[in-house]
Design a protein around this motif. Structure first.
Motif, PDB file in Angstrom:
ATOM      1  N   ASN A  72       0.516  -0.773  -0.206  1.00 58.78           N
ATOM      2  CA  ASN A  72       0.512  -0.324   0.132  1.00 58.78           C
ATOM      3  C   ASN A  72       0.936   0.733  -0.085  1.00 58.78           C
ATOM      4  OD1 ASN A  72      -2.349  -1.560   0.250  1.00 58.78           O
ATOM      5  ND2 ASN A  72      -2.421  -1.605   2.153  1.00 58.78           N
ATOM      6  N   ALA A  73       0.712   2.102  -1.026  1.00 59.74           N
ATOM      7  CA  ALA A  73       0.450   4.162  -0.146  1.00 59.74           C
ATOM      8  C   ALA A  73      -0.340   4.565  -0.648  1.00 59.74           C
ATOM      9  CB  ALA A  73       1.819   3.695  -1.329  1.00 59.74           C
ATOM     10  N   TYR A  74       0.196   5.722  -0.617  1.00 63.05           N
ATOM     11  CA  TYR A  74      -0.893   6.573  -0.685  1.00 63.05           C
ATOM     12  C   TYR A  74      -0.512   8.092  -1.201  1.00 63.05           C
ATOM     13  CZ  TYR A  74      -4.562   9.776   0.535  1.00 63.05           C
ATOM     14  OH  TYR A  74      -5.719  10.977   0.812  1.00 63.05           O
TER      15      TYR A  74
ATOM     16  N   GLU B 149       7.600  11.503  -0.189  1.00 62.02           N
ATOM     17  CA  GLU B 149       8.441  12.351  -0.956  1.00 62.02           C
ATOM     18  C   GLU B 149       7.260  13.928  -1.539  1.00 62.02           C
ATOM     19  OE1 GLU B 149       9.860   9.383  -4.480  1.00 62.02           O
ATOM     20  OE2 GLU B 149       7.946  10.229  -5.334  1.00 62.02           O
TER      21      GLU B 149
ATOM     22  N   SER C 135       5.368  15.616  -3.785  1.00 63.46           N
ATOM     23  CA  SER C 135       4.541  15.712  -5.128  1.00 63.46           C
ATOM     24  C   SER C 135       4.448  16.381  -6.457  1.00 63.46           C
ATOM     25  CB  SER C 135       3.265  14.718  -5.118  1.00 63.46           C
ATOM     26  OG  SER C 135       2.386  15.980  -4.965  1.00 63.46           O
ATOM     27  N   ALA C 136       3.427  16.564  -7.187  1.00 62.87           N
ATOM     28  CA  ALA C 136       3.522  17.253  -8.407  1.00 62.87           C
ATOM     29  C   ALA C 136       2.608  18.694  -7.773  1.00 62.87           C
ATOM     30  CB  ALA C 136       3.321  16.842  -9.771  1.00 62.87           C
ATOM     31  N   VAL C 137       2.167  18.268  -6.847  1.00 63.74           N
ATOM     32  CA  VAL C 137       0.566  19.234  -6.454  1.00 63.74           C
ATOM     33  C   VAL C 137       2.196  19.672  -4.843  1.00 63.74           C
ATOM     34  CG1 VAL C 137      -1.408  19.112  -5.662  1.00 63.74           C
ATOM     35  CG2 VAL C 137      -1.122  17.881  -6.908  1.00 63.74           C
TER      36      VAL C 137
ATOM     37  N   CYS D 200       1.429  18.579  -1.572  1.00 62.39           N
ATOM     38  CA  CYS D 200       0.972  17.605  -1.461  1.00 62.39           C
ATOM     39  C   CYS D 200       1.820  16.106  -1.301  1.00 62.39           C
ATOM     40  CB  CYS D 200       0.061  16.804  -2.203  1.00 62.39           C
ATOM     41  SG  CYS D 200      -1.558  18.482  -1.647  1.00 62.39           S
ATOM     42  N   MET D 201       2.577  15.871  -0.521  1.00 64.36           N
ATOM     43  CA  MET D 201       3.177  14.261  -0.692  1.00 64.36           C
ATOM     44  C   MET D 201       2.905  13.180  -0.673  1.00 64.36           C
ATOM     45  SD  MET D 201       3.238  13.178   3.557  1.00 64.36           S
ATOM     46  CE  MET D 201       2.375  13.100   4.700  1.00 64.36           C
ATOM     47  N   VAL D 202       4.117  12.586  -1.587  1.00 59.85           N
ATOM     48  CA  VAL D 202       3.261  10.919  -2.404  1.00 59.85           C
ATOM     49  C   VAL D 202       3.625   9.925  -0.730  1.00 59.85           C
ATOM     50  CG1 VAL D 202       3.750   8.661  -3.181  1.00 59.85           C
ATOM     51  CG2 VAL D 202       2.853  10.802  -4.108  1.00 59.85           C
ATOM     52  N   ILE D 203       2.595   9.337   0.302  1.00 65.76           N
ATOM     53  CA  ILE D 203       3.505   8.463   1.155  1.00 65.76           C
ATOM     54  C   ILE D 203       3.814   6.700   1.114  1.00 65.76           C
ATOM     55  CG2 ILE D 203       3.099   6.948   3.428  1.00 65.76           C
ATOM     56  CD1 ILE D 203       0.873   9.266   3.826  1.00 65.76           C
ATOM     57  N   LYS D 204       5.243   6.939   0.342  1.00 65.50           N
ATOM     58  CA  LYS D 204       5.867   5.437  -0.535  1.00 65.50           C
ATOM     59  C   LYS D 204       5.557   4.627   0.188  1.00 65.50           C
ATOM     60  CE  LYS D 204       9.992   6.501  -2.695  1.00 65.50           C
ATOM     61  NZ  LYS D 204      10.517   6.219  -3.436  1.00 65.50           N
ATOM     62  N   PRO D 205       5.765   2.954   0.084  1.00 61.06           N
ATOM     63  CA  PRO D 205       5.244   1.961   0.356  1.00 61.06           C
ATOM     64  C   PRO D 205       5.630   1.816   2.233  1.00 61.06           C
ATOM     65  CG  PRO D 205       5.099   1.772  -1.621  1.00 61.06           C
ATOM     66  CD  PRO D 205       6.034   3.219  -1.703  1.00 61.06           C
TER      67      PRO D 205
ATOM     68  N   TYR E 153       4.683   4.439   4.902  1.00 60.21           N
ATOM     69  CA  TYR E 153       3.394   3.548   4.613  1.00 60.21           C
ATOM     70  C   TYR E 153       2.894   2.819   5.350  1.00 60.21           C
ATOM     71  CZ  TYR E 153      -1.905   4.007   3.779  1.00 60.21           C
ATOM     72  OH  TYR E 153      -3.969   4.161   4.253  1.00 60.21           O
TER      73      TYR E 153
ATOM     74  N   GLU F 234       0.620   2.560   8.496  1.00 61.46           N
ATOM     75  CA  GLU F 234      -0.201   1.325   8.800  1.00 61.46           C
ATOM     76  C   GLU F 234      -0.619   1.134  10.354  1.00 61.46           C
ATOM     77  OE1 GLU F 234      -1.889  -0.817   4.780  1.00 61.46           O
ATOM     78  OE2 GLU F 234       0.101  -1.449   5.013  1.00 61.46           O
TER      79      GLU F 234
ATOM     80  N   ASN G  66      -8.800  12.251   5.257  1.00 56.59           N
ATOM     81  CA  ASN G  66      -7.742  12.844   4.708  1.00 56.59           C
ATOM     82  C   ASN G  66      -8.099  14.268   5.053  1.00 56.59           C
ATOM     83  OD1 ASN G  66      -9.741  12.334   2.637  1.00 56.59           O
ATOM     84  ND2 ASN G  66      -8.593  12.972   0.991  1.00 56.59           N
TER      85      ASN G  66
ATOM     86  N   GLU H  47      -2.188  18.137   2.054  1.00 59.20           N
ATOM     87  CA  GLU H  47      -2.637  17.543   2.605  1.00 59.20           C
ATOM     88  C   GLU H  47      -2.404  16.254   3.923  1.00 59.20           C
ATOM     89  OE1 GLU H  47      -3.403  14.576  -0.701  1.00 59.20           O
ATOM     90  OE2 GLU H  47      -5.318  13.309   0.682  1.00 59.20           O
TER      91      GLU H  47
ATOM     92  N   LEU I  16      -3.160  12.438   6.462  1.00 59.65           N
ATOM     93  CA  LEU I  16      -4.285  11.095   7.388  1.00 59.65           C
ATOM     94  C   LEU I  16      -4.202  11.566   8.812  1.00 59.65           C
ATOM     95  CD1 LEU I  16      -2.535   7.923   4.780  1.00 59.65           C
ATOM     96  CD2 LEU I  16      -4.885  10.233   3.996  1.00 59.65           C
TER      97      LEU I  16
END
Lengths: 490, 490
Positions: free
Chosen positions: A63-65, B27, B29-31, B34-39, B42, B46, B151, B167, B169
């Protein structure tokens, strides 16, 4: 409880809505098309999510987000994709509110307009492939097998709780592969995972196949699907898995150095199921007495109701019940003992029947004397008397029986509702009765559209690995190599 | 691995960013923001979520899901609340895109403007209390103890991965009660749950107290918080729980028929923790060699690396490893056996050290001969040789030791960084060294603001149940009854 509640025969659609609201599953919110998922409904969804999540992990996924927002320009990159989703996008244009200088309320601050509008994700291929670009250099970085659990928004004009809502919860898998074969294998694997989940957890038989080009996901080369037959004879698309080819890799310029030292575009799949499955679950099993939930997904599998007049009786009953409860819990059964004195047993019986709890135990002073307990099952509405010292042992089997019985019932219904038709007259007559009509089709989008215009039926799927037979299209009379499955659908 | 990676001393802030990105946690993101939570990141989240969710359920809470969007008018209803959030709201104004008639791209369809703008939830009090209005008629409907995992979006201008993102979680609990006392009890109970989680799962000691009015949640009468001390001497607010009084009940007209048959407004609490906790976890334990993850939250608790030259050696090692692995898994330990032949053992050692895996086992042919295995712990970077037949038994204790050691280390640091100061000169000097300064304050927002303007330090919390002592405000010299905790903060 069920008095002022519609029956399926009277008004199927009203029956569904009544059920969802009165069983405390979900309700409409103040925001058009957006639902509130209530605790009981959410508990079922959690069970679905947890079971699916385990299956995804067991097949090597993590999973990722990824961000909720997608820059508008990303959307235009894949032509079919934007075409498919542009008409139902919620768009963020500003990032600040301010006090209304004329009035008392608040207004959007026009000084805080975004340079580029952001789309609330309707699906995440674009933002994810923009991210994958940085993750992939060589074949050693592949495959990427990511899933995310998230909310998405599609601005639907006509909404129905769980079945079609502006915001819904789902999971979306997005995978990246070295080869075409591997990406196709992944798409096929995941549709099998969905079918497995539907049949073994939801007790919902499904048909698996591929969509016709008209019904394909926007941006896919092939869409695999599972379809389930509801009690009103309509089909419900319950999960899809897409082979995306290199479309998104090309749109976002995602290339990798292959084993042959060539720069190549990455191959992709994506796949998802959503809270729509809640609608499928409800409509597959429930009846005019309320919800029926398969044991494997029921938040409470067994409810125990004490029947007593004096407090001393309750104490005696509770002692016996607590033993049964802990025995059952040791076997992994979820049990609720409802010893509230604010409600009568009859009220409780109705309540748990309506909420679809698979098994109800009732124990009164007479039972204590006789060493017995009354065991009632929700699926058949039958009761039996069981010896107290045997009840904990028989329940796990009983739950399995119920799970199997629900599946068998639904399977039988699906089969009874699936029939071949061989002429256009027959098709028009039979489609009114509902179910899957298995018929020849000439393979053109035009014919599919004309059939839809006239009957509201669409091709739900084209079977894979089915036997081929020569025939003539029921509509155009042109030659056909294979029958396909038509139905009216949710 | 760690070569081109900043040390804490050189540049603490850069060290943190490097760590988050290179350890594959998250990392940008393009937004914007807003970040990308990598596996890998995450997977830690979890584990946090699952542990917290169990604690919430054990204290009687249930999960539900409320809409992402909030109608703008709802926002204005509670004056302090809108004041607090209006400046950082993402606003949805349109629900459709269309092809640009002049160009090739897509544009917002001006015909699809919403009648009322929708706010992307920065927190859900308003939409939830609008929903509760329909759920609550009498005291019998209370308490409501709902939580949601969701979120949220707050349009922050300066963002940092995990610590402050547009953004993020989180979970937000929203409870409704008959009495003031019950609502306060709930707020206090939940801050204790957070403290328990921080200390026992994150191995992160925290201080608990209440916020000064300046730092209170917008719309709350009291905000309880947990604060943790980072390695750079700054405090990090890690969780808050709010007693909301009847503010939201009044704003949304939520009344109930009391036991005395009176119509009364409902009492409320809300409480939340977010992916910010990931930042707290990273900064509490990690070092110049990379991440350090406490065993209770580590996605992999033990990694096993084989050391071999020939394939036959690997087969022999694998046989032994598989036995250890299954023994450990039977004890509930998560184990990864990294037998990839594409990477050398040295690379693997670095990799898992950098990613903070608590325990590493290394086994070579010599070990097989001697019946031994090398056991390395990430927290102390020490190694020992252990007999093969004892290793499975000692690992659970070792994991507990590591968990405890991480806690003790952080606790020591927090204590060493907490000191009383008694004059303004001392305060100004000491605040440069970081840590908590425990000082008298005259209780006015004005003084707090002046101290902040001059030193960037804020009151992190006012202790509860602490002993009172007469003193003079370090800044104004006015009388004070109690010391409070100042620090610079994230």
């Amino acid at each position: 409880m069920a008095k002022d509640f519609s029956s399926r025969e009277d008004n199927y659609s009203q029956w569904y809505n009544d059920l969802v609201v009165r069983a405390d599953l979900a309700e409409n919110s103040a925001v058009r098309g957006c639902m509130v998922i209530k605790p009981y409904g959410y508990a079922i969804w959690e069970n679905m999510r947890d079971a699916l999540d385990k299956m995804f992990k067991a097949t090597g996924h993590v999973n990722a987000y990824f961000p909720l927002f997608i820059p508008k320009s990303f959307f235009s990159r894949e032509a079919d994709h934007v075409e498919g989703f542009a008409k139902e996008c919620a768009v963020v244009t500003h990032y600040r509110l301010k006090k209304d200088e004329q009035g008392t309320g608040i207004v959007v601050d026009e000084d805080a307009r975004l340079e580029e509008e952001l789309i609330v994700r309707p699906t995440s291929e674009t933002i994810i492939w923009d991210t994958y670009k940085n993750w992939i250099q060589s074949y050693r970085d592949l495959p990427i097998l990511c899933n995310q659990w998230a909310n998405v928004v599609r601005w639907e004009m006509r909404t129905r709780l769980f079945l079609r809502t502006a915001e819904f919860l789902w999971q979306e898998g997005h995978t990246a592969h070295e080869t075409k074969e591997e990406a196709i294998e992944e798409s096929e694997k995941m549709i099998r995972v969905y079918a497995d989940f539907a049949e073994n957890f939801m007790a919902m038989p499904v048909m698996t196949g591929v969509k016709s080009p008209n019904e394909r996901f926007a941006g896919a080369l092939e869409t695999y699907c599972i379809e389930a037959m509801m009690q009103d004879g309509k089909s419900l698309q319950s999960g899809t898995s897409h082979f995306l080819g290199q479309n998104f890799a090309k749109a976002f310029d995602v290339r990798f150095l292959s084993r042959e030292n060539q720069l190549e575009y990455v191959w992709a799949s994506s796949w998802g199921v959503s809270t729509r499955l809640m609608g499928a679950l409800i409509m597959t099993h429930s009846d005019d007495n309320g919800l029926v939930i398969p044991p494997k997904l029921a938040p409470t599998q067994v409810v125990i109701v004490p029947i007593y007049k004096q407090t001393e009786q309750l104490a005696q009953i509770s002692e016996v019940v607590n033993k049964i409860k802990s025995d059952l819990e040791a076997k992994g059964v979820t049990v609720k003992y409802d010893d509230r004195d604010t409600q009568k047993p009859g009220w409780k019986f109705n309540e748990y029947e309506f909420k679809g709890v698979p098994v109800r135990l009732a124990i009164g002073p007479r039972d204590i004397e006789n060493g017995t307990v009354e065991v009632a099952r929700r699926d058949t509405l039958t009761k039996e008397i069981v010896a107290l010292n045997q009840v904990a042992d028989m329940i796990p089997n009983l739950l399995n029986d119920i799970q199997q019985n629900l599946y068998d019932r639904a399977k039988q219904r699906m089969e009874a509702n699936t029939r071949e038709v061989n002429s256009w007259e027959e098709f028009k007559e039979e489609i009114e009765k509902g179910g899957f009509l298995v018929a020849h089709w000439d393979g053109t989008p035009e014919t599919e559209q004309l059939i839809k215009d006239e009957t509201k039926a669409t091709i739900r799927f084209i079977p894979i690995n089915s036997h081929f037979e020569d025939g003539k299209c029921i509509f155009s009379g042109k030659p056909s190599k294979q029958r396909v499955f038509f139905a009216r659908a949710y």
